[in-house]
Each structure stands twice: as C-alpha cells, then as structure tokens.
Design a protein around this motif. Structure first.
Motif, PDB file in Angstrom:
ATOM      1  N   TYR A 136       0.827  -1.200   0.000  1.00 19.87           N
ATOM      2  CA  TYR A 136       0.000   0.000   0.000  1.00 19.87           C
ATOM      3  C   TYR A 136       0.865   1.255   0.000  1.00 19.87           C
ATOM      4  N   ALA A 137       1.893   1.284   0.831  1.00 15.39           N
ATOM      5  CA  ALA A 137       2.786   2.441   0.874  1.00 15.39           C
ATOM      6  C   ALA A 137       3.485   2.635  -0.469  1.00 15.39           C
ATOM      7  N   ASN A 138       3.907   1.530  -1.092  1.00 17.36           N
ATOM      8  CA  ASN A 138       4.570   1.631  -2.391  1.00 17.36           C
ATOM      9  C   ASN A 138       3.615   2.167  -3.459  1.00 17.36           C
ATOM     10  N   TYR A 139       2.359   1.715  -3.418  1.00 16.18           N
ATOM     11  CA  TYR A 139       1.361   2.236  -4.360  1.00 16.18           C
ATOM     12  C   TYR A 139       1.217   3.748  -4.210  1.00 16.18           C
ATOM     13  N   LEU A 140       1.065   4.222  -2.977  1.00 17.30           N
ATOM     14  CA  LEU A 140       0.883   5.652  -2.741  1.00 17.30           C
ATOM     15  C   LEU A 140       2.115   6.437  -3.177  1.00 17.30           C
ATOM     16  N   LEU A 141       3.284   5.932  -2.814  1.00 15.07           N
ATOM     17  CA  LEU A 141       4.531   6.624  -3.134  1.00 15.07           C
ATOM     18  C   LEU A 141       4.712   6.771  -4.636  1.00 15.07           C
ATOM     19  N   THR A 142       4.561   5.676  -5.374  1.00 15.61           N
ATOM     20  CA  THR A 142       4.789   5.724  -6.820  1.00 15.61           C
ATOM     21  C   THR A 142       3.654   6.422  -7.557  1.00 15.61           C
ATOM     22  N   HIS A 147       9.533   8.029 -10.536  1.00 18.00           N
ATOM     23  CA  HIS A 147      10.811   7.312 -10.517  1.00 18.00           C
ATOM     24  C   HIS A 147      11.610   7.499  -9.222  1.00 18.00           C
ATOM     25  N   PRO A 148      11.046   7.183  -8.060  1.00 16.93           N
ATOM     26  CA  PRO A 148      11.844   7.300  -6.835  1.00 16.93           C
ATOM     27  C   PRO A 148      12.983   6.298  -6.843  1.00 16.93           C
ATOM     28  N   PRO A 149      14.161   6.669  -6.343  1.00 15.71           N
ATOM     29  CA  PRO A 149      15.285   5.735  -6.308  1.00 15.71           C
ATOM     30  C   PRO A 149      15.026   4.639  -5.282  1.00 15.71           C
ATOM     31  N   LEU A 150      15.850   3.604  -5.309  1.00 16.15           N
ATOM     32  CA  LEU A 150      15.601   2.428  -4.476  1.00 16.15           C
ATOM     33  C   LEU A 150      15.682   2.734  -2.987  1.00 16.15           C
ATOM     34  N   TRP A 151      16.578   3.634  -2.570  1.00 18.08           N
ATOM     35  CA  TRP A 151      16.673   3.899  -1.139  1.00 18.08           C
ATOM     36  C   TRP A 151      15.363   4.471  -0.605  1.00 18.08           C
ATOM     37  N   ILE A 152      14.569   5.095  -1.518  1.00 21.50           N
ATOM     38  CA  ILE A 152      13.247   5.608  -1.134  1.00 21.50           C
ATOM     39  C   ILE A 152      12.163   4.564  -1.375  1.00 21.50           C
ATOM     40  N   SER A 153      12.107   4.002  -2.595  1.00 17.87           N
ATOM     41  CA  SER A 153      10.999   3.101  -2.943  1.00 17.87           C
ATOM     42  C   SER A 153      11.049   1.796  -2.167  1.00 17.87           C
ATOM     43  N   VAL A 154      12.240   1.392  -1.696  1.00 21.51           N
ATOM     44  CA  VAL A 154      12.373   0.209  -0.844  1.00 21.51           C
ATOM     45  C   VAL A 154      12.305   0.597   0.633  1.00 21.51           C
ATOM     46  N   GLY A 155      13.097   1.591   1.030  1.00 21.22           N
ATOM     47  CA  GLY A 155      13.252   1.895   2.443  1.00 21.22           C
ATOM     48  C   GLY A 155      12.043   2.513   3.103  1.00 21.22           C
ATOM     49  N   LEU A 156      11.367   3.450   2.427  1.00 18.05           N
ATOM     50  CA  LEU A 156      10.234   4.120   3.065  1.00 18.05           C
ATOM     51  C   LEU A 156       9.058   3.164   3.302  1.00 18.05           C
ATOM     52  N   PRO A 157       8.639   2.339   2.328  1.00 20.01           N
ATOM     53  CA  PRO A 157       7.585   1.360   2.628  1.00 20.01           C
ATOM     54  C   PRO A 157       7.986   0.364   3.717  1.00 20.01           C
ATOM     55  N   GLU A 158       9.266  -0.052   3.733  1.00 21.65           N
ATOM     56  CA  GLU A 158       9.714  -0.943   4.803  1.00 21.65           C
ATOM     57  C   GLU A 158       9.517  -0.286   6.172  1.00 21.65           C
ATOM     58  N   TYR A 159       9.886   0.978   6.269  1.00 16.43           N
ATOM     59  CA  TYR A 159       9.730   1.693   7.532  1.00 16.43           C
ATOM     60  C   TYR A 159       8.257   1.831   7.913  1.00 16.43           C
ATOM     61  N   LEU A 160       7.404   2.219   6.950  1.00 21.40           N
ATOM     62  CA  LEU A 160       5.995   2.450   7.259  1.00 21.40           C
ATOM     63  C   LEU A 160       5.234   1.159   7.539  1.00 21.40           C
ATOM     64  N   SER A 161       5.798   0.025   7.160  1.00 22.91           N
ATOM     65  CA  SER A 161       5.117  -1.244   7.448  1.00 22.91           C
ATOM     66  C   SER A 161       5.063  -1.540   8.938  1.00 22.91           C
ATOM     67  N   THR A 162       5.813  -0.766   9.743  1.00 23.63           N
ATOM     68  CA  THR A 162       5.807  -0.978  11.197  1.00 23.63           C
ATOM     69  C   THR A 162       4.692  -0.202  11.888  1.00 23.63           C
ATOM     70  N   VAL A 163       3.891   0.549  11.146  1.00 23.15           N
ATOM     71  CA  VAL A 163       2.772   1.283  11.750  1.00 23.15           C
ATOM     72  C   VAL A 163       1.871   0.317  12.515  1.00 23.15           C
ATOM     73  N   GLU A 164       1.548   0.663  13.760  1.00 25.58           N
ATOM     74  CA  GLU A 164       0.639  -0.185  14.538  1.00 25.58           C
ATOM     75  C   GLU A 164      -0.227   0.682  15.444  1.00 25.58           C
ATOM     76  N   TYR A 165      -1.516   0.392  15.456  1.00 24.15           N
ATOM     77  CA  TYR A 165      -2.466   1.097  16.317  1.00 24.15           C
ATOM     78  C   TYR A 165      -2.596   0.331  17.620  1.00 24.15           C
ATOM     79  N   ARG A 166      -2.219   0.963  18.732  1.00 22.67           N
ATOM     80  CA  ARG A 166      -2.239   0.304  20.038  1.00 22.67           C
ATOM     81  C   ARG A 166      -2.695   1.304  21.097  1.00 22.67           C
ATOM     82  N   ARG A 167      -3.708   0.909  21.833  1.00 26.08           N
ATOM     83  CA  ARG A 167      -4.186   1.700  22.967  1.00 26.08           C
ATOM     84  C   ARG A 167      -4.432   3.162  22.614  1.00 26.08           C
ATOM     85  N   GLY A 168      -5.065   3.380  21.463  1.00 23.15           N
ATOM     86  CA  GLY A 168      -5.442   4.726  21.070  1.00 23.15           C
ATOM     87  C   GLY A 168      -4.330   5.562  20.489  1.00 23.15           C
ATOM     88  N   LYS A 169      -3.133   4.972  20.297  1.00 25.86           N
ATOM     89  CA  LYS A 169      -2.001   5.691  19.718  1.00 25.86           C
ATOM     90  C   LYS A 169      -1.467   4.924  18.514  1.00 25.86           C
TER      91      LYS A 169
END
Length: 507
Positions: A136-142, A147-169
């Motif tokens: 999903y993050a890759n779809y939005l980014l591209t 033409h985002p470079p790999l450090w962005i198109s690979v790294g940013l979705p990897e980082y955002l995949s850690t999003v988690e909703y816990r206890r209202g935060k």
C-alpha cells in the motif's frame, strides 16, 4: 512471506470455470464503509478497526513525508478472514481447494477501479499485514513521485510497514522483519552507495527483503523519521520536491538538501543507531477524524457478493455465471450502483472491456461513489488536445461542461486521482473560458510531475486567463530528456513568445 504471495497470486488466478452457484457458509461477516475504504470481515470489529487505523496512518504519513498537496484515495476493499474455514466458506462451493500455503497468505491488487486487500488471520497474520502495508505504501509513493530511487521506494515502505495502532495511539518505528538483527552499524554502506541505483540494483531481493539494501534503507528512514525534527522533515520534503522537478535523489541531492556532507550525515545516523534501544514514535492517529464513530453492521448478501466479485475480478478472472446472480441483485436493489460495479470488475477480470465499460456506465447512472466510473466517462467523452496546441478556445462549451461534470465529480470522490488532473488541464486550456479555481487546483496538485503534458496545458490556461508573464515563465522552464516531448515544449514556447511580440515586430 513474499514468496508465498507470488505463489498465492498464481493459484488464485488459476481458479477458472467456476460453477454458477456461489454459496456462502454459515460464517458471519461484519461490514463498514468509511469514505473510500470498505471492510468486510469475519473477525472482530476491534481487529478490523485496528487495521483501518493503520491503513489510514500509512496514507497520512506518505502525504506528510512527501509534502504532497493531495494523495490518491481510490476505492479500497479490504476482506479479512478470521480463519481458513471462513475463507473456505466464502469461496464458491465447487472451487478447487487451495493448499494450506495459500489459505494462510495475504493478497494485494491495484487497478484502475481501486485497490483490493485480502488477509487470512493465523500464525502468519502479523507478517502478512506488514507485507500488505508495504504494498500500500509503495502504491501511494509511486502514485505521487516519478521514478523514486531504491533507497526511497524500498526503504520508506519498509519503515511504514511498522505502523501499529495500540491503545489509542499510533506506534511507528519498531523493527521490521530481521533488519535490526542484520544491521552492521560499524560497516554501513556509504550513503553515496546507498543512494546510487546503479549499485543498489544488484541488491534487489523483492521476494525476501534480506539484503543490505533493505536493512540499511530501512535504518536510514528510521533515523530520518522516528525522532523527527521540523528541519529534518523539511529536508526530506525538499528531496521529494526535487524528484517532482525531474531531478535525481542521489547522494548529491541528499547532501544538498540536508545542508551537510554525506559523511557528516552518516556520522549522525551511526550515533543514532549505536544508542538505539528500540525507539518508537508515538503519534496521535490520523484516522481519529474519520473513524471515531465508525459502525460495523452485519454484512448483507449484496455486501458479501460484491466483495467476492471484486476479489475474483481483480485477480484477473471472471466467475462464470455468477454474473447472473449479480443481475438478480441489481433487480432486487434498483438504483444501487454496487451490483453494476461488481459486474464491471468481473468483466474486467475476464477481459471483457466493452461489457465492463457498459456496467460502469450503469453504475455511474445509479450514483456510483467509485471515482473511476467518472474518470472512465471523461476518457470516453473528452477529446484530447495534447499534441495540438493553440492559444484559442478549441473545445465547444457543451463538451467542456460535460467533461468538467465528470472530472469534478471524480476529484470530489478522490482528490488524488492524478490522471483526472491531466484531463482537466486539457479541458481548462481549451474551454471557451478557463476556470481560475480549477487551474489553481491543477497546479497545486503537483500532478504535472507524473503527467508532463499538464505543464504546457497549464501555461495555455494561464495565458488565456490573462496571466501571460506567468505562462511564459512556465514554458521557459520546461525541459525533457525525451526529444519529441522537448520539441513539443519548444513549439509551445515559440507560440507564446511570438504571440507576446508587438504586432509591428511579428513576421
């Protein structure tokens, strides 16, 4: 997980020749729709709501990080199966039974008419959810940045995949997969190498995400964003602005926008990673403004069959005479666009483009809330002026008004529908009277980064609105590495420069 994803897609697409009767088991489903996000779930409302918060957070994070005025918000269907048995109940009675590997795997599709995500809860659910967030993050980014470079198109979705909703935060920044364990802080790649696609192409591993590219691109984004400061976020946004201008986000660009050498920037990153004891950012959920009062209700027969049709249609296959059941649903639900949207997806999956367009037209007549129905109507009924530019009105008023009706509705439903801005730019450039508010909106969308034809059309619209100096400044900045496009830009530039000369100096 990604290996299983590929295998899952192959097996899913292999489901053909399904019999007419589509039977649903006794599994109970809950359903909700908030804006363009629709969820059908055999699990709990709490678990489904959690996933909705996480999807909306990824979307808002991409918007904030890229500095985008708008982000794509197409129709998105999420189907969550509480168990493999619930999945079996959902499938047509005589469909081939998938093997256990597939029945515990998640699936993601992107297409003109929207996005589809299917997840089955189980031992692998947490990892599957992360993979879906990456897609999903890759779809939005591209969809926002050319033409985002790999450090962005690979790294940013990897980082955002850690999003988690816990206890209202929202928690953001926990380790993704095995990146933290595999990271060698004392032996990081030079940032100039990490930002060089020529070197990083050799490190691509789309099935497993286990090379130094994935580990270090994730770590670099962790450093940039987890303990974010306004100055650091602004530097990141300037990098994305450079990409939209057609520049490359290589090491030189990164150093320039951060105002320091790459060695200095990497030294800061190393200090951050060396003292890291799993820092996590805690944020107020962006989804609060949409999801506070969300209601899950028992799914109707139409809700379930709509989801089944979309799943099979977007997987690339029709569903035999299941279409007859949807026709019956259309008769039982007069005025509803959903049976026609479902049939359109099935027809598209079966390669029946003409049938799909007719169904979308019926959905539009019934008040569809899928932005694609209106974009498709604009594609079919709006003449293109991309390669025939003048400084005069070329589009009859009746056609301009018809096209505006479709495109305005499309953008009301999905303000990030970038292709709609491209069509609207042509309409406003050549309509009898360009609309100032529409031209401003097209310019602010930044869609011209993805659709370069918008820029000369915007210049024509500004010219015809009396902003001739602004139009000239715009066309004088246009350059392209493509020879034919650059020739087109030069033609528009000469056209305006000639028209701006005093009459006695013209040839």
């Amino acid at each position: 997980m990604c290996l299983r994803f590929v295998a899952a897609c192959a097996l899913f697409w292999a489901l053909t020749g399904l019999a007419p009767g589509v039977l649903f088991g006794k599994t109970k489903y809950l359903h909700t729709k908030v804006g363009n996000l629709e969820v059908l779930s055999s699990g709990s409302a709490e678990a489904s709501l959690k996933l909705m918060y996480e999807l909306l957070e990824v979307r808002e994070q991409i918007k904030a990080i890229t500095g985008s005025a708008v982000v794509p918000d197409p129709a998105m269907l999420v189907v969550v199966f509480e168990s493999e048995r619930a999945f079996d109940d959902f499938m047509p009675a005589n469909a081939p039974k998938p093997d256990p590997e597939w029945r515990s795997t998640s699936l993601f599709w992107r297409g003109d008419s929207g996005l589809t995500m299917s997840l089955i809860k189980g031992d692998a659910f947490a990892a599957s959810r992360e993979v879906m967030l990456i897609f999903y993050a890759n779809y939005l980014l591209t969809s926002l940045v050319p033409h985002p470079p790999l450090w962005i198109s690979v790294g940013l979705p990897e980082y955002l995949s850690t999003v988690e909703y816990r206890r209202g935060k929202i928690e953001l920044g926990t380790p993704a997969r095995d990146h933290r364990r595999e990271l060698r802080v004392s032996r990081l790649l030079p940032l100039a190498s990490l930002c060089d696609d020529g070197q990083m192409n050799k490190k691509l591993d789309p099935l497993n995400h286990k090379t130094v590219l994935y580990h270090e691109a994730w770590a670099f984004w962790h450093f940039l964003l987890t303990d974010r400061t306004p100055a650091r976020l602004e530097a990141v946004r300037r990098i994305f602005a450079a990409l939209r201008r057609g520049e490359t986000a290589d090491g030189a660009t990164v150093g320039r926008e951060f105002g320091m050498s790459l060695d200095e920037l990497q030294a800061e990153e190393k200090k951050y990673l060396e003292r890291w004891k799993q820092p996590v950012a805690q944020l107020v959920p962006a989804g609060e403004r949409w999801l506070q009062n969300v209601v899950f209700a028992p799914a109707s027969d139409l809700d379930r069959k709509f989801a089944l049709a979309v799943l099979f249609g977007r997987a690339g296959k029709g569903l035999g005479s299941f279409g007859l059941e949807l026709l019956n649903l259309a008769q039982a639900n007069p005025g509803s666009p959903r049976p026609y949207e479902a049939m359109a997806n099935l027809a598209q999956g079966d390669g029946q483009t003409g049938d799909a367009e007719r169904y979308w037209e019926r959905a539009l007549e019934n008040g569809s809330t899928n932005s694609f129905a209106y974009l498709l109507a604009a594609r079919r009924h709006t003449p293109t002026q991309q390669y025939h530019v003048t400084l005069r009105a070329e589009l009859p008023e009746i056609l301009a008004d018809q096209a505006r009706g479709y495109l305005d509705k499309c953008l009301a439903l999905n303000p990030g529908a970038m292709e709609a801005y491209a069509w609207l730019a042509g309409v406003e450039a050549f309509a009898p009277t360009p609309r100032l508010e529409a031209v401003n909106r097209i310019e602010q969308s930044q869609a011209q980064a993805l659709y370069p034809s918008i820029a000369p059309q915007l210049a024509v619209a500004w010219w015809r609105l009396g902003e001739k100096e602004k139009a000239l400044r715009l066309v004088r900045t246009l350059k392209s590495s493509d020879a034919s496009t650059d020739k087109y830009y030069a033609y528009v530039r000469r056209l305006m420069e000639h028209a701006s000369q005093p009459a006695e100096t013209k040839d």
